[in-house]
Design a protein around this motif. Structure first.
Motif: not given
Length: 274
Positions: A233-240
């Motif tokens: 989830a943290n990686q997805d947030i960083e990607n967003l």
């Protein structure tokens, strides 16, 4: 016939030399079963050469440590050697290496604790003779390896594996290593206490202790799973955030281009009027 009688007497009488001679073949079986378990459960790719080297080295080091070094120091040294072998041979990170040792150790220890209570009822031999009679020791060890192998077949049949140990950040890796080490120490101490008082502890208490350790094991896996999902989830947030930043840059560039284009069009229109 005399040779067979001699062999049978050596196996059924207290004999330290025969016990040490049996350590190596038993260590080979143990290493093979454990290898099948942790390579499948943790999705560790391996070829025939790696498997052969692991079984051979693990059996040799296990036999030497158990023959020369007293318990429990032999167990600790053997675990450290296995950790080094797994890291160098299978090229895995330290978390997978530690987990590759912790999970089989926990499973075999739980089976050993359970079988130690039912062994007299299955074979009719007192459990205390396991440590002195070579034949009983072989029977006891084979029971543990058989249960472990059956567990491996069940995991493979239902396609149960752990895929949560990859792509973790350095911070989460450190936290997981610390958690795994503490869990290993807790399990080791609990099992040592249980075995030390095995003659005084009843079967229900032993089963309860085993269930508690199993509960800890599954709770740890659940915690690892939540940690992995949080990491994703943290990686997805960083990607967003990176995507939004890229969109903002593109928007600013388009606005600047639009402004310059309008100026160019106006200039061309004025020239055309002249």
């Amino acid at each position: 016939m005399e040779i067979l009688n001699t062999i049978w007497n050596a196996l059924t009488q207290p004999n330290e030399l025969v016990y040490k001679l049996l350590l190596f073949p038993l260590a080979i079986i143990e290493a093979l079963v454990i290898l099948l378990l942790f390579t499948y459960l943790l999705n560790i790719p391996s070829n025939k050469k790696q498997k052969f080297l692991y079984v051979l080295l693990a059996a040799i080091f296990s036999t030497l440590s158990r023959s020369i070094i007293p318990t429990p120091y032999s167990t600790i040294i053997n675990i450290l050697l296995l950790l080094l072998i797994i890291v160098l041979l299978f090229k895995v990170n330290i978390i997978k290496a530690i987990t590759s040792i912790l999970i089989p150790f926990t499973i075999t220890a739980l089976f050993e604790m359970l079988i130690s209570k039912v062994f007299p009822y299955i074979t009719g031999h007192p459990y205390e003779l396991v440590f002195t009679i070579p034949l009983y020791r072989v029977e006891f060890a084979l029971f543990i390896y058989l249960c472990t192998f059956m567990l491996y077949l069940c995991l493979k049949q239902f396609k149960i594996s752990i895929t949560i140990l990859d792509n973790l950040s350095a911070k989460n890796k450190s936290a997981l290593i610390f958690t795994i080490v503490l869990g290993f120490l807790a399990i080791y101490v609990q099992l040592y206490i249980t075995f030390f008082y095995s003659t005084y502890i009843s079967v229900p208490v032993t089963l309860l202790s085993m269930l508690i350790l199993l509960a800890y094991f599954f709770v740890s896996l659940h915690t690892l799973s939540k940690t992995y999902k949080l990491e994703i989830a943290n990686q997805d947030i960083e990607n967003l955030q990176l995507y939004n930043k890229t969109l903002g840059i593109l928007h600013d560039n388009i606005r600047a281009f639009k402004h310059d284009f309008n100026n160019i069009v106006q200039a061309i229109g004025r020239l055309c009027c002249f």
